[in-house]
Design an enzyme around this catalytic site. Structure first.
Site, PDB file in Angstrom:
ATOM      1  N   ASP A 163       0.877  -1.342  -0.169  1.00 32.14           N
ATOM      2  CA  ASP A 163      -0.038   0.128  -0.105  1.00 32.14           C
ATOM      3  C   ASP A 163       1.063   1.238  -0.055  1.00 32.14           C
ATOM      4  O   ASP A 163       1.393   1.616   0.969  1.00 32.14           O
ATOM      5  CB  ASP A 163      -0.871   0.168   1.353  1.00 32.14           C
ATOM      6  CG  ASP A 163      -1.844   1.195   1.373  1.00 32.14           C
ATOM      7  OD1 ASP A 163      -1.950   1.758   0.421  1.00 32.14           O
ATOM      8  OD2 ASP A 163      -2.443   1.296   2.507  1.00 32.14           O
ATOM      9  N   ASN A 185      -0.133   4.561  -0.550  1.00 33.17           N
ATOM     10  CA  ASN A 185      -0.559   5.552  -0.087  1.00 33.17           C
ATOM     11  C   ASN A 185      -1.258   5.578   1.527  1.00 33.17           C
ATOM     12  O   ASN A 185      -2.161   6.681   1.662  1.00 33.17           O
ATOM     13  CB  ASN A 185      -1.388   6.190  -1.190  1.00 33.17           C
ATOM     14  CG  ASN A 185      -2.847   5.565  -1.343  1.00 33.17           C
ATOM     15  OD1 ASN A 185      -2.682   4.411  -0.951  1.00 33.17           O
ATOM     16  ND2 ASN A 185      -3.757   6.119  -2.151  1.00 33.17           N
ATOM     17  N   ASP A 231      -3.786   4.019   2.380  1.00 33.95           N
ATOM     18  CA  ASP A 231      -5.427   3.858   2.713  1.00 33.95           C
ATOM     19  C   ASP A 231      -5.767   2.447   3.110  1.00 33.95           C
ATOM     20  O   ASP A 231      -6.896   2.127   3.125  1.00 33.95           O
ATOM     21  CB  ASP A 231      -5.961   4.520   1.583  1.00 33.95           C
ATOM     22  CG  ASP A 231      -5.826   3.451   0.324  1.00 33.95           C
ATOM     23  OD1 ASP A 231      -5.033   2.554   0.180  1.00 33.95           O
ATOM     24  OD2 ASP A 231      -6.565   3.803  -0.736  1.00 33.95           O
ATOM     25  N   ASP A 262      -1.901  -1.117  -3.946  1.00 31.29           N
ATOM     26  CA  ASP A 262      -1.958  -0.502  -4.967  1.00 31.29           C
ATOM     27  C   ASP A 262      -1.081  -0.644  -6.159  1.00 31.29           C
ATOM     28  O   ASP A 262      -0.076  -1.433  -5.728  1.00 31.29           O
ATOM     29  CB  ASP A 262      -2.341   0.982  -4.721  1.00 31.29           C
ATOM     30  CG  ASP A 262      -1.158   1.631  -3.895  1.00 31.29           C
ATOM     31  OD1 ASP A 262      -0.284   1.390  -4.189  1.00 31.29           O
ATOM     32  OD2 ASP A 262      -1.665   2.218  -2.794  1.00 31.29           O
ATOM     33  N   ASP A 305      -5.041  -9.650 -15.820  1.00 33.31           N
ATOM     34  CA  ASP A 305      -6.333 -10.488 -15.916  1.00 33.31           C
ATOM     35  C   ASP A 305      -7.230 -10.071 -16.661  1.00 33.31           C
ATOM     36  O   ASP A 305      -7.635  -8.842 -16.855  1.00 33.31           O
ATOM     37  CB  ASP A 305      -6.906 -10.692 -14.119  1.00 33.31           C
ATOM     38  CG  ASP A 305      -7.156 -11.848 -13.697  1.00 33.31           C
ATOM     39  OD1 ASP A 305      -7.973 -12.487 -14.494  1.00 33.31           O
ATOM     40  OD2 ASP A 305      -6.682 -12.333 -12.473  1.00 33.31           O
ATOM     41  N   ASP A 349      -9.831 -15.342 -17.244  1.00 28.90           N
ATOM     42  CA  ASP A 349     -10.887 -15.945 -16.193  1.00 28.90           C
ATOM     43  C   ASP A 349     -11.801 -17.017 -16.701  1.00 28.90           C
ATOM     44  O   ASP A 349     -12.268 -16.788 -17.826  1.00 28.90           O
ATOM     45  CB  ASP A 349     -11.550 -14.709 -15.648  1.00 28.90           C
ATOM     46  CG  ASP A 349     -12.097 -14.949 -14.143  1.00 28.90           C
ATOM     47  OD1 ASP A 349     -11.270 -15.539 -13.326  1.00 28.90           O
ATOM     48  OD2 ASP A 349     -13.321 -14.646 -14.011  1.00 28.90           O
ATOM     49  N   GLU A 397      -7.467 -20.017 -17.171  1.00 30.25           N
ATOM     50  CA  GLU A 397      -8.014 -20.625 -16.029  1.00 30.25           C
ATOM     51  C   GLU A 397      -9.343 -21.637 -16.390  1.00 30.25           C
ATOM     52  O   GLU A 397     -10.226 -21.016 -16.724  1.00 30.25           O
ATOM     53  CB  GLU A 397      -8.646 -19.484 -15.006  1.00 30.25           C
ATOM     54  CG  GLU A 397      -8.949 -20.352 -13.756  1.00 30.25           C
ATOM     55  CD  GLU A 397     -10.073 -19.456 -12.842  1.00 30.25           C
ATOM     56  OE1 GLU A 397     -10.195 -19.979 -11.861  1.00 30.25           O
ATOM     57  OE2 GLU A 397     -10.930 -18.811 -13.482  1.00 30.25           O
ATOM     58  N   HIS A 449      -5.293 -17.304  -5.811  1.00 29.24           N
ATOM     59  CA  HIS A 449      -6.254 -16.220  -4.830  1.00 29.24           C
ATOM     60  C   HIS A 449      -7.588 -17.022  -4.159  1.00 29.24           C
ATOM     61  O   HIS A 449      -8.437 -16.398  -3.731  1.00 29.24           O
ATOM     62  CB  HIS A 449      -6.374 -15.007  -5.466  1.00 29.24           C
ATOM     63  CG  HIS A 449      -7.134 -15.066  -6.718  1.00 29.24           C
ATOM     64  ND1 HIS A 449      -6.802 -15.524  -7.826  1.00 29.24           N
ATOM     65  CD2 HIS A 449      -8.537 -14.771  -7.232  1.00 29.24           C
ATOM     66  CE1 HIS A 449      -7.509 -15.475  -8.963  1.00 29.24           C
ATOM     67  NE2 HIS A 449      -8.804 -15.121  -8.337  1.00 29.24           N
ATOM     68  N   ASP A 450      -7.874 -18.258  -4.993  1.00 32.06           N
ATOM     69  CA  ASP A 450      -9.168 -18.751  -4.786  1.00 32.06           C
ATOM     70  C   ASP A 450      -8.952 -20.221  -3.993  1.00 32.06           C
ATOM     71  O   ASP A 450      -9.938 -20.592  -3.470  1.00 32.06           O
ATOM     72  CB  ASP A 450      -9.953 -19.414  -6.085  1.00 32.06           C
ATOM     73  CG  ASP A 450     -10.270 -18.337  -7.067  1.00 32.06           C
ATOM     74  OD1 ASP A 450     -10.616 -17.250  -6.519  1.00 32.06           O
ATOM     75  OD2 ASP A 450     -10.224 -18.521  -8.199  1.00 32.06           O
TER      76      ASP A 450
HETATM   77  O1  TEU Z   1     -12.673 -18.133 -10.429  1.00 33.49           O
HETATM   78  C1  TEU Z   1     -13.558 -19.202 -11.046  1.00 33.49           C
HETATM   79  C2  TEU Z   1     -14.119 -20.225 -10.020  1.00 33.49           C
HETATM   80  O2  TEU Z   1     -15.010 -20.784 -10.406  1.00 33.49           O
HETATM   81  C3  TEU Z   1     -13.938 -19.894  -8.451  1.00 33.49           C
HETATM   82  O3  TEU Z   1     -14.184 -18.724  -8.080  1.00 33.49           O
HETATM   83  C4  TEU Z   1     -14.354 -21.136  -7.476  1.00 33.49           C
HETATM   84  O4  TEU Z   1     -15.435 -21.553  -7.881  1.00 33.49           O
HETATM   85  C5  TEU Z   1     -14.276 -20.385  -6.033  1.00 33.49           C
HETATM   86  O5  TEU Z   1     -13.110 -19.774  -5.969  1.00 33.49           O
HETATM   87  C6  TEU Z   1     -14.255 -21.547  -5.134  1.00 33.49           C
HETATM   88  O6  TEU Z   1     -13.240 -22.017  -4.638  1.00 33.49           O
HETATM   89  C7  TEU Z   1     -12.722 -16.877 -11.091  1.00 33.49           C
HETATM   90  C8  TEU Z   1     -11.648 -16.041 -10.382  1.00 33.49           C
HETATM   91  O7  TEU Z   1     -10.486 -16.405 -10.104  1.00 33.49           O
HETATM   92  C9  TEU Z   1     -12.298 -15.891  -8.996  1.00 33.49           C
HETATM   93  O8  TEU Z   1     -11.702 -14.957  -8.153  1.00 33.49           O
HETATM   94  C10 TEU Z   1     -13.652 -14.989  -9.422  1.00 33.49           C
HETATM   95  O9  TEU Z   1     -14.398 -14.909  -8.307  1.00 33.49           O
HETATM   96  C11 TEU Z   1     -14.358 -15.883 -10.234  1.00 33.49           C
HETATM   97  O10 TEU Z   1     -13.563 -16.560 -11.538  1.00 33.49           O
HETATM   98  C12 TEU Z   1     -15.488 -15.229 -11.170  1.00 33.49           C
HETATM   99  O11 TEU Z   1     -14.813 -14.120 -12.101  1.00 33.49           O
HETATM  100 CA    CA Z   2      -3.320   2.216  -1.155  1.00 32.77          CA
END
Ligand code: TEU
Ligand code: CA
Length: 543
Positions: free
Chosen positions: A30, A32, A34, A38, A107, A208, A265, A330-331
């Site tokens: 971060d 700035n 907040d 970023d 992305d 995605d 993905e 991140h999922d």
């Molecule tokens: O993810 C696809 C997806 O199906 C996942 O969201 C998964 O079902 C969920 O994380 C449960 O584990 C992509 C992106 O990576 C995700 O961050 C988004 O939320 C999703 O698409 C919608 O754009």
């Molecule tokens: Ca920031």
């Protein structure tokens, strides 16, 4: 762009031979204060990324968004959300990243937009609106949803819109209406937005849910899965062969630019079959450059299972295609959290890192993985992920793997001077970049050593993969070869010692190891592996 090393073949195959680092921009740094990471924060940390030795960064979405799904709901593909900065900040990031030979991948979320995208605002106005057909609208079925399709985020994929008394489709949140990829004008509009970024110089896109674009023309009901009504085999709303046509068109566009790449993905449930991902690789020049296979993410810690996963994936890669490997994103639960919380956990992290970074195929590292970041602890009232909000307390959602990067042991782990948008993991005083940089035995230094080795060894970044020990007694071992260069990788997944003896009459020397010094030499592959040892050796001659 100047290239640091030979691994890049004048840039043309950087995506094959390099290593990609995923950044979740809200959580990286971060600039700035907040409380939210970023773009300038990322620019400020380029030195770190260059020191670590990655070749490219992939940024989770930074476009304008009402943030119902934290940027995966885009309301304007051509602008940067003010939370993250400005377009000028982005151009600056790109410039400085390129100066350091770090490529930038964005992305690309084009299965759906935000419900606040001007296209959707228009589309919902009337049945006759020129953008009506850019989204997927249907009449109800006897006062109910048009069919049984279910959203991955829970409930029906259809939401009734009183303005025109029709339903619209959303595979995710109702704030994420699905685009209609059958409409040629929509295609043109999206492609032109993509060109906007290619013209600015971005090096590629992570696409995605690339296997969800096309839906069944007749909107047939999905059959149920395992006979359970609420579980579906998504054969009519996902994984349609017609989607390949869109991807081929997109690849055609990408091919008109130099050295750009597409990684998809491919998301399907239940997971574990890499053939779907492999289909998206086409013949290597007509579809995606890379496609994720998430099989490893869902496996228990077991050498045999890991080997089988990797083997199955490698076998599916078509001629001309190229594999890639990933431990987390991140999922998904952070990899370090999956390997167990006892003393073995950190040892397993190193084994997994060695596998990731010595396999044939492009490795993807999720930010924080290199310091052994674990899932955070998020109190109930701090949960912000829509999935967590919907399913708590049974499932806390995805905030846990998105906590702020742990830079040092100062306030908020050095991420921000203000309260961060998600709480910092309580382990930040011992798990952080600053401390691990100075610790020879840290996971961070191990990642860095592996990255350095991978860059130097053609056999590792582009060579063949020849498995030798396939999970027997907890060990995976393989050769990597290119020309007369040979590297041997031995990974002991267990807490027991294990003996390898291959009489090859060659001489070997240690490159990188969890247990051995680089002065160590071997004659024959005669090694007693320590518990949780990862050792990479190179062949230096015959006996
Ligand atoms: O993810 C696809 C997806 O199906 C996942 O969201 C998964 O079902 C969920 O994380 C449960 O584990 C992509 C992106 O990576 C995700 O961050 C988004 O939320 C999703 O698409 C919608 O754009
Ligand atoms: Ca920031």
């Amino acid at each position: 762009m100047t290239d640091r090393n030979i691994a890049h073949d004048n840039g043309r195959t950087w995506w094959k031979h390099g290593v990609v680092y995923q950044i979740y921009p809200r959580s990286f740094y971060d600039s700035n204060n907040d409380g939210i990471g970023d773009i300038r924060g990322i620019t400020g940390k380029l030195d770190y990324l260059a020191w670590l030795g990655v070749d490219a960064i992939w940024l989770s979405p930074i476009y304008s968004s009402p943030m119902h799904d934290f940027g995966y709901d885009i309301s304007d593909y051509r602008t940067v959300d003010p939370i993250f900065g400005t377009l000028a900040d982005f151009d600056e990031l790109l410039k400085y990243a390129h100066r350091k030979s770090i490529r930038v991948i964005m992305d690309l979320v084009i299965n759906h937009t935000s419900h606040m995208h001007p296209w959707f605002l228009e589309s919902r106005l009337s049945k006759g609106n020129p953008k009506r057909d850019w989204y997927i609208w249907r009449d109800g079925n006897d006062g109910k949803e048009p069919n049984n399709w279910m959203s991955v985020f829970g409930g029906s994929s259809w939401t009734f819109d009183p303005v025109t008394s029709q339903y619209y489709l959303h595979s995710f949140l109702e704030e994420q209406p699905d685009l209609n990829w059958r409409n040629p004008e929509l295609r043109k509009a999206v492609f032109s937005d993509i060109r906007f970024w290619l013209d600015r110089g971005v090096d590629g896109f992570r696409i995605d849910v690339v296997n969800w674009f096309m839906k069944d023309r007749f909107f047939r009901d999905n059959p149920s899965l395992f006979g359970i009504k609420k579980l579906q085999r998504h054969i009519f709303d996902r994984n349609r062969d017609e989607t390949q046509g869109v991807i081929r068109e997109l690849r055609g566009l990408i091919n008109t630019y130099e050295n750009r790449m597409l990684v998809g993905e491919v998301f399907s449930l239940p997971p574990g079959d890499p053939s779907l991902s492999a289909r998206f690789l086409g013949d290597g020049s007509d579809s995606l450059h890379l496609a994720f296979d998430f099989s490893l993410i869902y496996r228990f810690w077991n050498a045999r299972m890991y080997y089988k996963c990797v083997r199955r994936w490698m076998k599916k890669i078509p001629d001309g295609g190229w594999p890639c490997h990933v431990l987390s994103n991140h999922d998904q639960r952070r990899s370090a959290s999956r390997y167990g919380h006892d003393d073995d956990g950190p040892k397993r992290e190193k084994i997994a890192a060695a596998l990731l970074l010595t396999m044939k195929g492009t490795p993807f590292i999720y930010y924080g993985e290199e310091i052994g970041m674990r899932n955070g602890q998020i109190p109930r009232d701090r949960i912000v992920d829509p999935l967590g909000k919907r399913y708590r307390p049974f499932y806390a959602g995805r905030d846990l793997q998105r906590t702020p990067m742990q830079w040092d042991d100062t306030l908020n782990a050095g991420f921000s001077e203000s309260e961060p948008w998600l709480p910092v993991n309580s382990d930040y005083r011992k798990t952080n970049v600053d401390i691990e940089k100075n610790d020879r035995h840290s996971i961070l230094r191990f990642y860095r050593a592996l990255l350095e080795l991978r860059r130097k060894k053609k056999s590792l970044y582009s060579g063949e993969w020849k498995p030798v020990i396939k999970g027997r007694r907890g060990v995976i071992a393989y050769y990597r070869t290119a020309g007369d260069e040979t590297v041997f990788v031995a990974l002991n997944f267990t807490a027991k010692t294990s003996h390898i003896h291959i009489r090859d009459h060659a001489q070997w020397k240690v490159c990188v190891s969890t247990h051995r010094s680089s002065r160590e030499h071997f004659t024959d592959l005669d090694i007693t592996l320590n518990p949780h040892e990862a050792t990479i050796i190179e062949r230096i001659g015959e006996l």
